[in-house]
Design an enzyme around this catalytic site. Structure first.
Site, PDB file in Angstrom:
ATOM      1  N   CYS A  81       1.173  -1.221   0.011  1.00 61.54           N
ATOM      2  CA  CYS A  81      -0.052   0.110   0.194  1.00 61.54           C
ATOM      3  C   CYS A  81       0.724   2.090   0.078  1.00 61.54           C
ATOM      4  O   CYS A  81       1.323   1.946   0.752  1.00 61.54           O
ATOM      5  CB  CYS A  81      -0.456   0.152   1.466  1.00 61.54           C
ATOM      6  SG  CYS A  81      -1.757   1.247   1.466  1.00 61.54           S
TER       7      CYS A  81
ATOM      8  N   CYS B  23      -0.747   4.300   1.681  1.00 66.88           N
ATOM      9  CA  CYS B  23      -0.038   3.801   3.782  1.00 66.88           C
ATOM     10  C   CYS B  23       1.532   4.110   3.551  1.00 66.88           C
ATOM     11  O   CYS B  23       1.525   4.673   4.892  1.00 66.88           O
ATOM     12  CB  CYS B  23      -0.878   2.268   4.001  1.00 66.88           C
ATOM     13  SG  CYS B  23      -2.058   1.783   3.309  1.00 66.88           S
ATOM     14  N   ASP B  24       2.132   3.844   3.443  1.00 64.12           N
ATOM     15  CA  ASP B  24       3.612   3.035   3.539  1.00 64.12           C
ATOM     16  C   ASP B  24       4.324   4.071   2.934  1.00 64.12           C
ATOM     17  O   ASP B  24       4.994   4.574   2.960  1.00 64.12           O
ATOM     18  CB  ASP B  24       3.882   2.353   3.443  1.00 64.12           C
ATOM     19  CG  ASP B  24       2.854   1.517   4.629  1.00 64.12           C
ATOM     20  OD1 ASP B  24       2.041   1.648   5.138  1.00 64.12           O
ATOM     21  OD2 ASP B  24       3.497   0.089   4.069  1.00 64.12           O
TER      22      ASP B  24
HETATM   23  C1  LIG Z   1       0.267  -4.728   4.442  1.00 60.72           C
HETATM   24  C2  LIG Z   1      -0.678  -3.135   4.771  1.00 60.72           C
HETATM   25  C3  LIG Z   1      -1.050  -2.389   5.648  1.00 60.72           C
HETATM   26  C4  LIG Z   1      -2.517  -1.027   5.530  1.00 60.72           C
HETATM   27  N1  LIG Z   1      -2.017  -0.623   5.827  1.00 60.72           N
HETATM   28  C5  LIG Z   1      -2.913   0.963   5.835  1.00 60.72           C
HETATM   29  C6  LIG Z   1      -2.290   2.259   6.450  1.00 60.72           C
HETATM   30  O1  LIG Z   1      -1.587   3.125   7.294  1.00 60.72           O
HETATM   31  N2  LIG Z   1      -3.904   2.380   5.900  1.00 60.72           N
HETATM   32  C7  LIG Z   1      -5.090   2.923   6.018  1.00 60.72           C
HETATM   33  O2  LIG Z   1      -6.399   3.167   6.325  1.00 60.72           O
HETATM   34  N3  LIG Z   1      -5.391   1.342   5.035  1.00 60.72           N
HETATM   35  C8  LIG Z   1      -4.321   0.519   5.166  1.00 60.72           C
HETATM   36  N4  LIG Z   1      -4.539  -0.372   4.860  1.00 60.72           N
HETATM   37  C9  LIG Z   1      -5.140  -1.144   4.075  1.00 60.72           C
HETATM   38  C10 LIG Z   1      -6.737  -1.960   4.670  1.00 60.72           C
HETATM   39  O3  LIG Z   1      -6.047  -2.366   6.086  1.00 60.72           O
HETATM   40  C11 LIG Z   1      -7.688  -1.637   3.591  1.00 60.72           C
HETATM   41  O4  LIG Z   1      -8.179  -0.994   3.627  1.00 60.72           O
HETATM   42  C12 LIG Z   1      -9.333  -2.326   5.518  1.00 60.72           C
HETATM   43  O5  LIG Z   1      -8.208  -3.242   6.542  1.00 60.72           O
HETATM   44  C13 LIG Z   1     -10.475  -3.288   4.428  1.00 60.72           C
HETATM   45  O6  LIG Z   1     -11.045  -3.028   5.060  1.00 60.72           O
HETATM   46  P1  LIG Z   1     -12.675  -4.747   6.001  1.00 60.72           P
HETATM   47  O7  LIG Z   1     -12.820  -3.961   6.652  1.00 60.72           O
HETATM   48  O8  LIG Z   1     -13.257  -4.121   4.387  1.00 60.72           O
HETATM   49  O9  LIG Z   1     -11.722  -5.647   5.476  1.00 60.72           O
HETATM   50  P2  LIG Z   1     -10.842  -6.498   5.836  1.00 60.72           P
HETATM   51  O10 LIG Z   1     -10.439  -5.850   6.550  1.00 60.72           O
HETATM   52  O11 LIG Z   1      -9.818  -7.307   5.017  1.00 60.72           O
HETATM   53  O12 LIG Z   1     -10.998  -7.880   6.409  1.00 60.72           O
HETATM   54  C14 LIG Z   1     -12.320  -8.481   6.338  1.00 60.72           C
HETATM   55  C15 LIG Z   1     -12.546  -9.841   7.001  1.00 60.72           C
HETATM   56  O13 LIG Z   1     -13.559 -10.638   6.575  1.00 60.72           O
HETATM   57  C16 LIG Z   1     -12.687 -11.974   7.510  1.00 60.72           C
HETATM   58  N5  LIG Z   1     -13.175 -13.150   6.100  1.00 60.72           N
HETATM   59  C17 LIG Z   1     -13.395 -13.131   4.838  1.00 60.72           C
HETATM   60  N6  LIG Z   1     -13.721 -14.411   4.340  1.00 60.72           N
HETATM   61  C18 LIG Z   1     -14.592 -14.695   5.252  1.00 60.72           C
HETATM   62  C19 LIG Z   1     -15.544 -15.063   6.106  1.00 60.72           C
HETATM   63  N7  LIG Z   1     -16.103 -15.841   4.344  1.00 60.72           N
HETATM   64  N8  LIG Z   1     -16.273 -15.614   7.456  1.00 60.72           N
HETATM   65  C20 LIG Z   1     -16.039 -14.659   8.596  1.00 60.72           C
HETATM   66  N9  LIG Z   1     -14.690 -13.885   7.909  1.00 60.72           N
HETATM   67  C21 LIG Z   1     -14.640 -14.021   6.970  1.00 60.72           C
HETATM   68  C22 LIG Z   1     -11.230 -11.770   6.616  1.00 60.72           C
HETATM   69  O14 LIG Z   1     -10.699 -12.712   7.145  1.00 60.72           O
HETATM   70  C23 LIG Z   1     -10.751 -10.067   7.483  1.00 60.72           C
HETATM   71  O15 LIG Z   1     -10.882 -10.631   8.710  1.00 60.72           O
HETATM   72  C24 LIG Z   1      -3.046  -1.906   4.610  1.00 60.72           C
HETATM   73  C25 LIG Z   1      -3.298  -2.485   4.419  1.00 60.72           C
HETATM   74  C26 LIG Z   1      -2.120  -3.769   4.109  1.00 60.72           C
HETATM   75  C27 LIG Z   1      -2.809  -4.815   3.761  1.00 60.72           C
END
Ligand SMILES: Cc1cc2nc3c(=O)[nH]c(=O)nc-3n(C[C@H](O)[C@H](O)[C@H](O)COP(=O)(O)OP(=O)(O)OC[C@H]3O[C@@H](n4cnc5c(N)ncnc54)[C@H](O)[C@@H]3O)c2cc1C
Length: 307
Positions: free
Chosen positions: A135, A138-139
């Site tokens: 990202c 982010c970084d």
């Molecule tokens: C290394 C890294 C660094 C990042 N740094 C930043 C940052 O500094 N700032 C920022 O704003 N964003 C950052 N991001 C992006 C941010 O993490 C995402 O935009 C955000 O987490 C998305 O949120 P979400 O709730 O949509 O999904 P996610 O965070 O992906 O959460 C979805 C969850 O659903 C679960 N899941 C999937 N399928 C199922 C199922 N069938 N049953 C039950 N659970 C399930 C997954 O395991 C996961 O835990 C970063 C991403 C990464 C990979």
């Protein structure tokens, strides 16, 4: 005893799912979050978050998501540490199959996120968060005055490379083909930016460094020749895969597998909403995921009130 019917079932416990849970529970709904084995989502993979409002100093993904989880629980959301295997869609009540049980629910919020695609190298996992990032938004800020590299040749890689030129002194763009796949306008911008150097026809064979990345061994896919590239960070930008396998044929997905939603975060099925990275092809930021989780939950509450 008659089975209890949930009013809001949220699948996924990242920023989108847990924010939806906060709004669902505070809205007086019987709310459950299916969190998989560990709640928290993708942010658990990162140490320093500097762009989530409310934290003057950097906060780790674990600490941030522990706070959000505690908040959702305190407000009354039930956390079920099971993966959802299947959903059954019917006109008035949905079924969620998770673990050994079936759950009935009046609404569903899909918040299963997306996974960044990685190269799959052992050195990549070892140095993740230590100079290997998925990202740039982010970084990128952490690499002011340094030389960095972007891996990929599509729109995201091109946008990341251009974004990184604001901080880095030099940005290498490593692409396995001999031309970019990015949109024409982006390609023009890349070519005219003096800070960007293209490395075509190369793949990363291994990243170098012990506690932080120091460089990478690159292999020319046409000649087999190898060379070392020194850089302080490598941004892997080869795409994302939304976690939507179990929703195929249940709600409408786009050609890349993202859940299709309208401006109210409604899916193609009345009563089923989606929020966060699972329906976000563009931003993929925690604050955006949290915001859409809020909107999906508020619209689900309204939907139940109007029923
Ligand atoms: C290394 C890294 C660094 C990042 N740094 C930043 C940052 O500094 N700032 C920022 O704003 N964003 C950052 N991001 C992006 C941010 O993490 C995402 O935009 C955000 O987490 C998305 O949120 P979400 O709730 O949509 O999904 P996610 O965070 O992906 O959460 C979805 C969850 O659903 C679960 N899941 C999937 N399928 C199922 C199922 N069938 N049953 C039950 N659970 C399930 C997954 O395991 C996961 O835990 C970063 C991403 C990464 C990979």
């Amino acid at each position: 005893m008659e089975e209890k019917i949930l009013e809001m079932a949220i699948i996924g416990a990242g920023p989108a799912g847990l924010t939806a849970a906060i709004y669902g529970a505070r809205g007086g709904l019987d709310t459950a979050v299916f969190a998989g084995p560990a709640a928290g989502g993708q942010l658990l993979m990162t140490m320093d978050i500097e762009n989530f409002p409310g934290f003057a100093n950097p906060i780790s993904g674990f600490d941030l998501m522990t706070k959000v989880l505690t908040q959702a629980k305190r407000l009354g959301a039930q956390i079920i540490n099971e993966n959802v295997r299947e959903i059954e869609v019917s006109s008035n009540l949905f079924t969620i199959r998770a673990g050994q049980k079936d759950y009935k629910t009046k609404t569903i919020i899909i918040a299963t996120g997306a996974q960044a695609r990685w190269l799959g190298l052992p050195s990549e996992s070892k140095l993740m968060g230590k100079g290997i990032s998925g990202c740039a938004t982010c970084d990128g800020f952490f690499y002011k005055g340094k030389e960095v590299a972007v891996i990929g040749g599509g729109d995201t890689a091109a946008e990341d490379a251009l974004f990184l030129t604001k901080f880095a002194t030099k940005v290498y763009m490593i692409h396995r083909r001999d031309q970019l796949r990015a949109a024409f306008l982006l390609q023009q911008k890349i070519k005219s930016n003096p800070k960007i150097e293209m490395i075509y026809d190369h793949v990363v064979e291994e990243f170098l460094g012990e506690n932080k990345v120091e460089g990478a061994i690159l292999k020319n896919v046409k000649t087999g020749d190898k060379k070392t590239l020194n850089a302080s960070a490598f941004f892997v930008a080869i795409g994302h895969t939304p976690n939507t396998e179990i929703f195929k044929g249940k709600v409408k997905l786009d050609n890349e597998g993202y859940v299709e939603v309208n401006a109210n975060f409604e899916t193609s099925v009345e009563g089923i909403y989606a929020a966060g990275d699972v329906c976000d092809r563009i931003y993929k930021q925690a604050i955006v995921a949290a915001g859409s989780g809020c909107m999906a939950a508020m619209n689900a509450i309204k939907h139940l009130e109007n029923k």
